[in-house]
Scaffold this motif. Structure first.
Motif, PDB file in Angstrom:
ATOM      1  N   UNK A 252      -1.498   8.409   6.061  1.00  0.00           N
ATOM      2  CA  UNK A 252      -1.754   9.050   4.771  1.00  0.00           C
ATOM      3  C   UNK A 252      -1.381   8.122   3.620  1.00  0.00           C
ATOM      4  N   UNK A 253      -0.286   7.391   3.790  1.00  0.00           N
ATOM      5  CA  UNK A 253       0.096   6.432   2.749  1.00  0.00           C
ATOM      6  C   UNK A 253      -0.994   5.379   2.571  1.00  0.00           C
ATOM      7  N   UNK A 254      -1.582   4.936   3.657  1.00  0.00           N
ATOM      8  CA  UNK A 254      -2.648   3.933   3.563  1.00  0.00           C
ATOM      9  C   UNK A 254      -3.868   4.499   2.837  1.00  0.00           C
ATOM     10  N   UNK A 255      -4.212   5.755   3.127  1.00  0.00           N
ATOM     11  CA  UNK A 255      -5.364   6.371   2.470  1.00  0.00           C
ATOM     12  C   UNK A 255      -5.107   6.534   0.977  1.00  0.00           C
ATOM     13  N   UNK A 256      -3.909   6.981   0.614  1.00  0.00           N
ATOM     14  CA  UNK A 256      -3.583   7.157  -0.803  1.00  0.00           C
ATOM     15  C   UNK A 256      -3.580   5.814  -1.520  1.00  0.00           C
ATOM     16  N   UNK A 257      -3.000   4.812  -0.885  1.00  0.00           N
ATOM     17  CA  UNK A 257      -2.962   3.480  -1.497  1.00  0.00           C
ATOM     18  C   UNK A 257      -4.362   2.905  -1.655  1.00  0.00           C
ATOM     19  N   UNK A 258      -5.195   3.089  -0.644  1.00  0.00           N
ATOM     20  CA  UNK A 258      -6.576   2.606  -0.735  1.00  0.00           C
ATOM     21  C   UNK A 258      -7.317   3.284  -1.883  1.00  0.00           C
ATOM     22  N   UNK A 259      -7.103   4.598  -2.048  1.00  0.00           N
ATOM     23  CA  UNK A 259      -7.769   5.310  -3.140  1.00  0.00           C
ATOM     24  C   UNK A 259      -7.301   4.776  -4.484  1.00  0.00           C
ATOM     25  N   UNK A 260      -6.009   4.525  -4.621  1.00  0.00           N
ATOM     26  CA  UNK A 260      -5.496   3.984  -5.877  1.00  0.00           C
ATOM     27  C   UNK A 260      -6.043   2.603  -6.169  1.00  0.00           C
TER      28      UNK A 260
END
Length: 367
Positions: A252-260
Motif C-alpha cells: 500500500x505504501x508503494x501504491x500511495x507513493x507511486x500515486x504521489x
C-alpha cells in the motif's frame, strides 16, 4: 521432562549478554538481575556498543551483588547483532541468555531460567521468554505503544532469548549484516530451524516497558524495510510465514507513493486532469492510512497531529528504504560459518573493560 524433574535436576551454568549504548534503563536491568531469586549467572557481559572512539565510561552503576560477575567489553558500534556476537564469543558457558538493556526480568527470572534449561532436551537450541508489554489502563494505547506491544507476541525476539552456545557456534551466530534491532533475531531463528535445531518457549517472564520516543520514531523505524529485503534474499519470499512475522503495509505504501510521484510528474507536464486524479489517489491512500492509525488510539489532538504528519512521510520513506535494500543486498548470500573456533572469555583480555570503571549517569536514548 516433568516439572518436578526440571526443578530438581542439574542447573546448567549460563552467561548473560546485554548489548547497550548506556541507556538509563540498563541500570534497571542489572538491578532486577541482582535482586531476583534463583541461581546467579556465571558472568554478565555488557557489550558497550557506542562508537569505538567514545572515551567516556559506560554510564551505569553496577549493583554490589553483581560486582564479581560483570565485565564490560567494547563493541564496534555496528548494532546489536555484532554486539551479541562479541558477547557470546567471550563467554564459555554452555548457555547464553541475551537480554536487551530496556527490559525488566521478573523476580523469579533466574529460577525460571534454570528450570527452562534443565528441561531442555539436547536438540533444543534456544528457549524464548514470555514477554509482557505494560500498556496504560486508563486510555487506548498510542500508535507507538501498540507497535511496542507487538513484542509480546513476536517469535524468538532477543529481548529475552537464551541460546545453547554450541548451537550459536554451529550456525555462525548472528548475521552482522543486520545493523538494527530488527529481523536479526528472526534470521538467527530460521537458520537454527533449518539446521535441525528446535526452539522452545519457556516459563520465565520479562517485562518490556514502552520507552519514551519522539513524534517521528515511526518514520525512523521504516529503515527495517531494507532488512526485510535481506531476509528475502537469505530465506526466500516465504520467510514471513515461517517466522510468523506480520507483512506490514509495504504494498500500500508503494501504491500511495507511486500515486504521489505520478501527480508531481503530471503537474510538471501541465497535465492537470491526470495530476488531479493521481493527487486524489494519493490523498485517499494517505487519509486511509492515517485513519487506520488514529482510530485504535486515544484520539487526542496531539496524537492526531502526529498520525497525520507521519502518515504523509511513512510511505515514501518506507519505499526508499526498500529500494535501498535491494541495491545494498543485491548480491547477499547465506551467512558462511567459519570453521575456526569462536573467541571465548579469557582471550584478548586487554579488550575487556573492568566494571569498576563505570559511572552513574544518563545517556541519550536511541531507537
Amino acid at each position: 521432562m516433568s516439572d518436578a524433574a526440571a526443578a530438581t535436576g542439574p542447573r546448567p551454568p549460563y552467561a548473560v549478554v546485554i548489548p547497550t549504548l548506556g541507556r538509563p534503563s540498563l541500570g534497571r536491568v542489572l538491578t532486577a538481575l541482582a535482586a531476583g531469586d534463583g541461581p546467579r549467572p556465571a558472568r554478565v557481559v555488557l557489550v558497550d556498543d557506542r562508537p569505538p572512539q567514545d572515551p567516556t565510561p559506560l554510564p551505569v552503576a553496577v549493583p554490589a551483588a553483581l560486582w564479581d560477575l560483570v565485565e564490560i567489553v567494547p563493541g564496534l558500534g555496528a548494532g546489536p547483532a555484532a554486539a551479541r556476537n562479541t558477547g557470546w564469543r567471550r563467554a564459555p558457558e554452555p548457555w547464553i541468555a541475551f537480554l536487551d538493556d530496556d527490559v525488566v526480568p521478573g523476580e523469579d527470572w533466574a529460577a525460571a531460567l534454570a528450570a527452562d534449561l534443565a528441561a531442555a532436551e539436547p536438540d533444543i537450541a534456544g528457549v524464548q521468554a514470555r514477554i509482557t508489554v505494560p500498556l496504560p489502563g486508563d486510555r487506548p494505547p498510542t500508535d507507538w505503544e501498540r507497535n511496542t506491544a507487538g513484542l509480546a507476541t513476536a517469535r524468538w525476539i532477543t529481548a529475552d532469548m537464551v541460546y545453547r552456545r554450541a548451537a550459536l557456534a554451529s550456525v555462525g551466530g548472528f548475521d552482522e549484516r543486520f545493523p538494527r534491532a530488527f529481523r536479526e533475531d528472526a534470521d538467527l531463528a530460521l537458520r537454527m530451524l533449518a539446521a535441525g535445531w528446535i526452539l522452545a518457549v519457556g516459563r520465565r517472564r520479562t517485562v518490556h516497558p514502552v520507552r519514551p520516543a519522539d513524534a517521528w520514531v515511526s518514520v525512523r523505524t521504516q529503515a527495517g524495510n531494507a532488512d526485510d529485503v535481506l531476509m528475502s534474499r537469505l530465506h526466500g519470499r516465504d520467510w514471513w510465514a515461517r517466522a510468523e512475522a506480520p507483512r506490514g503495509r509495504l504494498r500500500r505504501h508503494a501504491a500511495v507513493t507511486a500515486a504521489g510521484c505520478a501527480a508531481l510528474v503530471a503537474a510538471a507536464g501541465r497535465r492537470r486532469l491526470a495530476a488531479a486524479g493521481c493527487a486524489a489517489l494519493w490523498l485517499a491512500g494517505t487519509a486511509e492510512f492515517a485513519v487506520a492509525r488514529v482510530l485504535p488510539g486515544p484520539r487526542t489532538a496531539a496524537e492526531i497531529r502526529r498520525m497525520a504528519a507521519t502518515s504523509v512521510a511513512i510511505p515514501p520513506v518506507a519505499v526508499a528504504h526498500w529500494l535501498a535494500g535491494h541495491v545494498r543486498h543485491r548480491n547477499a548470500r547465506p551467512l558462511a560459518v567459519s570453521p575456526t573456533a569462536p573467541v571465548c572469555a579469557g582471550e584478548h583480555a586487554d579488550e575487556t573493560r573492568p566494571f569498576d570503571s563505570v559511572i552513574s549517569g544518563n545517556s541519550v536514548a536511541y531507537d
